[in-house]
Design an enzyme around this catalytic site. Structure first.
Site, PDB file in Angstrom:
ATOM      1  N   THR A 222     -48.062  13.908 -34.543  1.00 58.66           N
ATOM      2  CA  THR A 222     -47.817  13.170 -33.308  1.00 58.66           C
ATOM      3  C   THR A 222     -47.995  11.698 -33.592  1.00 58.66           C
ATOM      4  O   THR A 222     -49.018  11.286 -34.145  1.00 58.66           O
ATOM      5  CB  THR A 222     -48.742  13.596 -32.161  1.00 58.66           C
ATOM      6  OG1 THR A 222     -48.601  12.674 -31.079  1.00 58.66           O
ATOM      7  CG2 THR A 222     -50.189  13.650 -32.589  1.00 58.66           C
TER       8      THR A 222
ATOM      9  N   TYR B  97     -37.847   3.871 -30.516  1.00 56.64           N
ATOM     10  CA  TYR B  97     -37.064   4.779 -31.347  1.00 56.64           C
ATOM     11  C   TYR B  97     -36.845   4.238 -32.756  1.00 56.64           C
ATOM     12  O   TYR B  97     -36.596   5.003 -33.685  1.00 56.64           O
ATOM     13  CB  TYR B  97     -35.741   5.102 -30.651  1.00 56.64           C
ATOM     14  CG  TYR B  97     -35.960   5.921 -29.401  1.00 56.64           C
ATOM     15  CD1 TYR B  97     -36.290   7.267 -29.485  1.00 56.64           C
ATOM     16  CD2 TYR B  97     -35.899   5.336 -28.139  1.00 56.64           C
ATOM     17  CE1 TYR B  97     -36.536   8.016 -28.341  1.00 56.64           C
ATOM     18  CE2 TYR B  97     -36.136   6.083 -26.997  1.00 56.64           C
ATOM     19  CZ  TYR B  97     -36.446   7.420 -27.103  1.00 56.64           C
ATOM     20  OH  TYR B  97     -36.709   8.164 -25.985  1.00 56.64           O
TER      21      TYR B  97
ATOM     22  N   ASP C 226     -48.491   9.442 -31.507  1.00 58.22           N
ATOM     23  CA  ASP C 226     -49.488   8.859 -30.592  1.00 58.22           C
ATOM     24  C   ASP C 226     -50.909   9.005 -31.115  1.00 58.22           C
ATOM     25  O   ASP C 226     -51.828   8.394 -30.553  1.00 58.22           O
ATOM     26  CB  ASP C 226     -49.402   9.514 -29.214  1.00 58.22           C
ATOM     27  CG  ASP C 226     -48.130   9.152 -28.471  1.00 58.22           C
ATOM     28  OD1 ASP C 226     -47.402   8.268 -28.952  1.00 58.22           O
ATOM     29  OD2 ASP C 226     -47.852   9.771 -27.426  1.00 58.22           O
TER      30      ASP C 226
ATOM     31  N   ARG D   8     -48.125   7.820 -24.566  1.00 65.31           N
ATOM     32  CA  ARG D   8     -47.963   8.355 -23.205  1.00 65.31           C
ATOM     33  C   ARG D   8     -49.314   8.547 -22.523  1.00 65.31           C
ATOM     34  O   ARG D   8     -49.476   8.233 -21.344  1.00 65.31           O
ATOM     35  CB  ARG D   8     -47.223   9.694 -23.256  1.00 65.31           C
ATOM     36  CG  ARG D   8     -45.776   9.578 -23.692  1.00 65.31           C
ATOM     37  CD  ARG D   8     -45.169  10.944 -23.963  1.00 65.31           C
ATOM     38  NE  ARG D   8     -45.134  11.796 -22.798  1.00 65.31           N
ATOM     39  CZ  ARG D   8     -44.134  11.817 -21.913  1.00 65.31           C
ATOM     40  NH1 ARG D   8     -43.107  11.026 -22.074  1.00 65.31           N
ATOM     41  NH2 ARG D   8     -44.173  12.633 -20.881  1.00 65.31           N
TER      42      ARG D   8
ATOM     43  N   GLY E 136     -48.617  20.163 -28.043  1.00 62.62           N
ATOM     44  CA  GLY E 136     -47.989  21.347 -27.468  1.00 62.62           C
ATOM     45  C   GLY E 136     -47.579  22.359 -28.513  1.00 62.62           C
ATOM     46  O   GLY E 136     -47.720  23.577 -28.330  1.00 62.62           O
TER      47      GLY E 136
END
Length: 505
Positions: free
Chosen positions: A242, A400, A244, A289, A215
């Protein structure tokens, strides 16, 4: 051979030296300015340059030529014709495909070091390596190019117009790579293109380094477009971040190696817990995600995992060939098992909606339902309901903990190379690009390619096959498919009274 220093609408191609088998793209205005194509199918996905929209820009000798640290390097300038191939495995007669401009120092730069006023901003979620990139951008500007004005924008994009800033010097950032998180702070959202560019223009900033994920890079492209529309001499550079690892085109993003390594600790703990109890089950939820790279690589590295569930590979719970049946069988076989699940896996089972959320439509900080808690309860309920065997399930969510740790040695080196490549590109006048490795070589990638969509695990690829051969888990076919196969086998058995082993479950 490309004879021009760069590709633009002014000096795009030198006709007497261009290979007729080459197609050149530039995305400074998202259009192809020229195109010549033949059998080789070479395509250069070039990045915009400041001189594309600002005429008669002066150039300066690269300060690296007087840097004693680089004096021992035989060839420290990147040749303007150097490109990096996106596809390195091709057939003999197949097209050569897309190429990107190789990152590195240029012989001439488009900024006077004394006039450079750079800024750095971090956006989105945390991941290991952010502080390392900040440190190396600052130190690279200072020590390689003699730039002494670098500003840190605090709190993500809103920091541009809320006036939250901090001066950055090598002394300030000296030890920050040993810490997790980001010294600048970060946030989701708050992007207002007009306000941000107003702040950049008012402050006299002329180099903007933006660290963020999918994003954030999309929003960085909007900043670049507004800067170009106003005709400002401002280089806008993205650094992919990121955890991910879902940013397309590039090999990997910062923090991924550290995340996989740290995930091993959670998997090892789950394995110890499971192995130490009767019918023990260790369930570990990892980040991912929409892409299951961390879960896949952590599973492959661990070799203690019996089942890995990722968003790209749907599964179902009940019935023949389902997950619950597999868990029962594995517990009977070895008395314990370890399950790794990515946070985005099985979300259609939780919501009852088989369609997967589109990341662009969902809020960046919107939390998905906790599939780990849901799965652990489903497993407990199943074994309690049918009283088949007592189980001892331990659920571990290290999300986390992984995000907040400092980067490991591999990521530290990687972050250094990315940061220095970003600095080289900005000083050379390139803008509107993300820097990243493609097949092991850092290059400049146009924003529009980074923003085309997330990178995902290809479950028809060999890497996923390697995982399946490691875990020995089923592919979790749809129950309807299994029923059809069984019905077909029954029909064959009924018609001639014989079994047909070639029709298998």
């Amino acid at each position: 051979m490309i004879s021009s220093r760069r590709l633009s609408d002014k000096d795009f191609i030198s006709a007497d030296s261009v290979d007729s088998n080459v197609k050149y793209h530039t995305q400074s205005d998202n259009t192809m300015l020229d195109s010549t194509t033949a059998a080789s199918g070479f395509v250069l996905e070039d990045v915009p340059h400041l001189s594309d929209y600002i005429p008669h820009l002066p150039t300066y000798p690269d300060p690296l030529q007087d840097n004693p640290s680089y004096s021992v390097v035989a060839q420290y300038y990147v040749n303007v014709d150097d490109t990096v191939a996106q596809q390195i495995i091709v057939h003999k007669n197949s097209p050569r495909g897309a190429h990107f401009r190789r990152a590195g120092p240029a012989q001439k730069v488009y900024f006077d070091s004394e006039e450079v006023y750079a800024c750095v901003v971090t956006c989105g979620g945390l991941c290991p390596g952010l502080n390392t990139v900040i440190r190396e951008i600052v130190c690279g500007l200072y020590h390689m190019y003699g730039v002494h004005k670098v500003l840190g924008i605090e709190g993500g994009y809103p920091g541009f117009y809320s006036r939250n800033t901090v001066p950055l010097t090598p002394k300030v950032v000296n030890d920050i790579h040993k810490r997790g998180g980001t010294i600048l702070g970060t946030s989701y959202g708050g992007h207002d293109t007009s306000k941000i560019v107003d702040s950049i223009e008012d402050r006299g900033i002329n180099q903007v380094y933006i660290l963020g994920g999918y994003g954030t890079q999309y929003e960085a492209a909007m900043i670049f477009e507004e800067v170009r529309r106003r005709g400002l001499k401002v280089a806008v550079v993205g650094i992919p971040k990121t955890i991910d690892n879902d940013i397309p085109v590039i090999d990997k993003s910062i923090g991924f190696d550290t995340a996989v390594e740290e995930a091993q600790r959670a998997i090892s703990s789950a394995h110890v817990e499971a192995e130490s109890a009767e019918n023990g089950i260790g369930l570990v939820k990892l980040m991912g995600r929409y892409s299951g790279f961390i879960a896949m690589y952590a599973t492959l590295a661990s070799r203690d995992v019996d089942c890995c569930l990722i968003p790209e590979s749907p599964f179902y719970m009940e019935g023949p060939g389902g997950l619950l049946e597999f868990i029962e069988r594995r517990l009977k076989e070895q008395g314990h098992m370890v399950i790794v699940i990515a946070e985005g896996a099985g979300q259609e089972l939780l919501s009852g909606n088989p369609s997967v959320l589109n990341k662009q439509e969902a809020s960046a900080d919107k939390l998905l339902p906790d599939v780990g808690l849901w799965l652990s309860q489903k497993i407990k309920d199943h074994f309690a309901k049918f009283q088949k065997m007592p189980i001892n399930l331990k659920y571990i969510d290290p999300t986390y903990m992984i995000r907040a740790i400092p980067s490991n040695a591999s990521d530290n080196v990687y972050c250094t190379l990315l940061a220095q490549s970003a600095v080289h590109g900005a000083m050379a006048g390139y803008t509107g690009f993300t820097v990243g490795p493609v097949n092991g070589r850092n290059c400049y990638i146009p924003f529009h390619l980074i923003n085309e969509g997330e990178k995902r695990v290809v479950i028809t690829d060999r890497m996923w096959a390697r995982l399946l051969s490691s875990t020995h888990q089923p592919s979790f076919l749809n129950p309807k498919d299994i029923t059809e196969v069984r019905e077909e086998r029954t029909e064959h058995q009924t018609s001639d009274g014989q079994n047909h082993p070639e029709i298998a479950d």
